[in-house]
Design a protein around this motif. Structure first.
Motif, PDB file in Angstrom:
ATOM      1  N   UNK A  36      45.434  47.464  24.908  1.00 26.99           N
ATOM      2  CA  UNK A  36      45.378  47.725  25.795  1.00 26.99           C
ATOM      3  C   UNK A  36      44.280  47.607  26.969  1.00 26.99           C
ATOM      4  N   UNK A  37      43.260  47.907  26.610  1.00 25.93           N
ATOM      5  CA  UNK A  37      42.138  48.125  26.967  1.00 25.93           C
ATOM      6  C   UNK A  37      41.213  46.932  27.512  1.00 25.93           C
ATOM      7  N   UNK A  38      41.529  46.139  26.733  1.00 27.81           N
ATOM      8  CA  UNK A  38      40.478  44.903  26.967  1.00 27.81           C
ATOM      9  C   UNK A  38      41.331  43.685  27.053  1.00 27.81           C
ATOM     10  N   UNK A  39      42.186  43.401  27.129  1.00 29.01           N
ATOM     11  CA  UNK A  39      43.392  42.854  26.975  1.00 29.01           C
ATOM     12  C   UNK A  39      44.419  43.034  28.268  1.00 29.01           C
ATOM     13  N   UNK A  40      44.889  43.725  28.777  1.00 26.65           N
ATOM     14  CA  UNK A  40      46.529  43.822  29.668  1.00 26.65           C
ATOM     15  C   UNK A  40      45.383  44.578  30.655  1.00 26.65           C
ATOM     16  N   UNK A  41      44.508  44.953  30.929  1.00 24.85           N
ATOM     17  CA  UNK A  41      43.495  45.229  31.646  1.00 24.85           C
ATOM     18  C   UNK A  41      43.307  44.135  32.468  1.00 24.85           C
ATOM     19  N   UNK A  42      42.901  42.974  31.689  1.00 20.63           N
ATOM     20  CA  UNK A  42      42.589  42.124  32.029  1.00 20.63           C
ATOM     21  C   UNK A  42      43.214  41.397  32.984  1.00 20.63           C
ATOM     22  N   UNK A  43      44.411  41.350  33.105  1.00 21.68           N
ATOM     23  CA  UNK A  43      45.252  40.610  34.191  1.00 21.68           C
ATOM     24  C   UNK A  43      45.369  41.973  35.659  1.00 21.68           C
ATOM     25  N   UNK A  44      45.173  42.766  35.261  1.00 28.94           N
ATOM     26  CA  UNK A  44      44.725  43.799  36.136  1.00 28.94           C
ATOM     27  C   UNK A  44      43.164  43.569  37.293  1.00 28.94           C
ATOM     28  N   UNK A  45      42.584  42.776  36.459  1.00 31.25           N
ATOM     29  CA  UNK A  45      41.118  42.865  37.215  1.00 31.25           C
ATOM     30  C   UNK A  45      41.160  41.682  37.758  1.00 31.25           C
ATOM     31  N   UNK A  46      41.849  40.653  37.664  1.00 34.26           N
ATOM     32  CA  UNK A  46      42.306  39.714  37.982  1.00 34.26           C
ATOM     33  C   UNK A  46      42.925  39.582  39.367  1.00 34.26           C
ATOM     34  N   UNK A  47      43.980  40.190  39.264  1.00 31.73           N
ATOM     35  CA  UNK A  47      44.647  40.253  40.375  1.00 31.73           C
ATOM     36  C   UNK A  47      44.003  41.429  41.549  1.00 31.73           C
ATOM     37  N   UNK A  48      42.449  42.092  40.903  1.00 31.06           N
ATOM     38  CA  UNK A  48      41.392  42.577  41.795  1.00 31.06           C
ATOM     39  C   UNK A  48      40.740  41.322  41.745  1.00 31.06           C
ATOM     40  N   UNK A  49      40.392  40.099  41.731  1.00 34.25           N
ATOM     41  CA  UNK A  49      39.685  39.072  42.074  1.00 34.25           C
ATOM     42  C   UNK A  49      40.850  38.588  43.277  1.00 34.25           C
ATOM     43  N   UNK A  50      42.215  38.202  43.287  1.00 37.24           N
ATOM     44  CA  UNK A  50      42.611  37.579  43.900  1.00 37.24           C
ATOM     45  C   UNK A  50      43.087  38.649  44.680  1.00 37.24           C
ATOM     46  N   UNK A  51      43.075  39.621  44.814  1.00 35.65           N
ATOM     47  CA  UNK A  51      42.710  40.026  46.043  1.00 35.65           C
ATOM     48  C   UNK A  51      41.611  40.401  47.183  1.00 35.65           C
ATOM     49  N   UNK A  52      40.809  40.490  46.199  1.00 32.84           N
ATOM     50  CA  UNK A  52      39.673  40.280  47.401  1.00 32.84           C
ATOM     51  C   UNK A  52      39.490  39.306  48.031  1.00 32.84           C
ATOM     52  N   UNK A  53      39.572  38.219  47.560  1.00 34.84           N
ATOM     53  CA  UNK A  53      39.164  36.997  47.806  1.00 34.84           C
ATOM     54  C   UNK A  53      39.930  36.738  48.739  1.00 34.84           C
ATOM     55  N   UNK A  54      40.902  37.318  48.959  1.00 37.97           N
ATOM     56  CA  UNK A  54      42.222  36.973  49.686  1.00 37.97           C
ATOM     57  C   UNK A  54      41.724  36.929  50.777  1.00 37.97           C
ATOM     58  N   UNK A  55      41.510  38.984  50.783  1.00 36.56           N
ATOM     59  CA  UNK A  55      40.819  39.001  51.773  1.00 36.56           C
ATOM     60  C   UNK A  55      39.954  38.623  52.862  1.00 36.56           C
ATOM     61  N   UNK A  56      39.177  38.381  52.467  1.00 33.62           N
ATOM     62  CA  UNK A  56      37.424  37.693  52.967  1.00 33.62           C
ATOM     63  C   UNK A  56      37.735  36.680  53.099  1.00 33.62           C
ATOM     64  N   UNK A  57      38.791  35.563  52.344  1.00 33.59           N
ATOM     65  CA  UNK A  57      39.020  34.467  53.378  1.00 33.59           C
ATOM     66  C   UNK A  57      40.184  33.989  53.943  1.00 33.59           C
TER      67      UNK A  57
END
Length: 458
Positions: free
Chosen positions: A85-106
């Motif tokens: 749950x920590x290593x696998x499922x949270x990777x999806x959460x951090x994938x969205x963090x990466x998407x959101x941060x890039x979208x905000x600044x682009x």
């Protein structure tokens, strides 16, 4: 009231922080926050369920399930359910963090330095000050818990928004965007801390191999129209194995596997691209690939990944009031409590005040320092990432680990209560601002206060 309109900012005037964003950004952020609020409710339900089960007569079943291992050992993937749950499922959460941060600044309003500098700086302040307070408490107490210095650095946006939903807050959009961006940025800081400070015995060969599927994923998403055209299914069939391969190799390298999620998110283009790979102007009816991914993966993250992680990470046998008192006397717990409840708001407010002083900026007329205090307290709700860092800092099931979980839960609840009291007092004022943002006298579909703020990229 005069405060409904943002301050004008003529040429040569001092900058104004927390002015209104474009209407398009207002709508986009509103949609994100509604989804995160639902996720916050599910997060709370999962946490309460874990605590009840872990402190019930059937608690052995909870810990047996959490610690049950399965997976393919030759690939170093024989993990416990909690670790998956920590290593696998949270990777999806951090994938969205990466998407959101890039979208905000682009493509978001934060591509403008004047709007990005405040939440980004506040996020750093909200990381540094809590970390220093935690270290100070543990050094003074002579504790051996210094490894947990990063536990109180992150903000749980879903939990914070669930609090806003419960108290029916009409928090202005500018402050909601500030809270969202602050949380996303300090999640990024937290994952950077995890990558550099919580990685052990890094295997450079595996890390180098991880770059191959990451580069292939980046190439395909950047050239998606050329490679796949209108045929969507081969696109997912090829991308999914590449993402999984990057995750497996990152995990095998010794760097925490969730870092792969952020890196994959950063590769996804925000703007639409033509068949030759060149970016096209934004179009509301034809979103870029980052927005498509966000729509598809956010329900998985908020509805499954984060609640399941919380369920397996938040469960701790408290041992009644005596056990609670004993846990909170641990310097690790005291440091977390002080860092989240006191350090977070101080870090956010102090950094914002320094910026306004250095730049001779003023706050928008609709925002007061008391409002930023409420946001700072909400930022003290550190839950999901704090629990993750706790499990990386101390062995699961150890005294420090269990005591830190109690402190994270207690501090998050206390910060939520204090923020609720303050924001509820200001709620009538926020409701008046929200009412003004709905007035559309010329009936053109854009509220009057947003007129002139939209642009082709807004």
């Amino acid at each position: 009231m005069a405060s409904r309109e943002p301050n004008p900012e003529p040429s040569g005037a001092s900058p104004v922080f927390f002015g209104r964003n474009s209407y398009r950004e207002h709508l986009r952020i509103g949609e994100i926050l509604r989804k995160e609020t639902v996720g916050g409710v599910l997060l709370l339900i999962a946490t309460v369920a874990a605590l009840i089960w872990a402190n019930s007569p059937a608690s052995e079943g909870y810990f047996a399930l959490r610690d049950f291992t399965f997976g393919y050992e030759p690939w170093h993937l024989e993990l416990s359910v909690g670790a998956w749950a920590a290593d696998g499922l949270l990777a999806i959460f951090f994938f969205l963090v990466g998407l959101e941060l890039k979208k905000e600044f682009v493509a978001g309003d934060l591509r403008q330095l004047s709007k990005a500098i405040v939440p980004v700086a506040a996020a750093f302040g909200g990381v540094v000050v809590p970390a220093l307070i935690y270290v100070g408490v543990n050094v003074f107490a002579g504790s051996d818990g210094l490894r947990g210095w990063a536990i109180p650095t992150a903000t749980d946006i879903a939990f914070a928004l669930a609090v806003l939903a419960v108290i029916s807050s009409h928090l202005p959009t500018a402050l909601r965007i500030f809270l969202l961006t602050l949380a996303v940025v300090d999640d990024l800081i937290a994952i950077t801390i995890i990558a550099f400070f919580y990685s052990e015995d890094v295997n450079l060969a595996m890390l180098g191999l991880m770059l191959i599927p990451l580069a292939a994923f980046a190439l395909l998403v950047q050239r998606e129209p050329r490679f796949f055209g209108a045929r969507r299914w081969p696109f997912w069939v090829i991308l999914a194995p590449l993402a999984v391969a990057a995750w497996i190799l990152m995990h095998a390298s010794g760097v925490h596997a969730t870092v792969a999620g952020v890196l994959l998110g950063f590769t996804v283009p925000v703007l639409r691209r033509a068949a030759d790979g060149k970016p096209l102007p934004p179009n509301e009816d034809k979103p870029g690939l980052a927005e498509i991914f966000e729509h598809r993966f956010r329900p998985i993250s908020t509805g499954l990944a984060v609640p399941v992680f919380a369920f397996f990470s938040a469960g701790v046998a408290i041992g009644g009031f005596e056990g609670l008192s004993r846990a909170l006397m641990d310097p690790v717990a005291l440091g977390i409590m002080a860092a989240l409840v006191i350090g977070k708001p101080i870090g956010v407010l102090l950094t914002t005040w320094v910026l306004t002083s250095v730049t001779k900026a003023t706050l928008d007329q609709s925002v007061k320092w008391v409002d930023l205090t409420g946001i700072g307290l909400l930022a003290g709700i550190g839950f999901t990432v704090s629990l993750l860092v706790n499990d990386l800092s101390f062995e699961v099931g150890s005294a420090h680990n269990d005591n830190a979980k109690v402190a994270i839960l207690a501090a998050s609840v206390l910060a939520a209560v204090l923020a609720s009291i303050l924001l509820t007092i200001r709620n009538r004022y926020y409701a008046e601002l929200e009412k003004a943002e709905r007035v559309d006298a010329d009936d053109n579909g854009i509220p009057d206060v947003f007129e002139g703020k939209d642009n082709p990229r807004g």
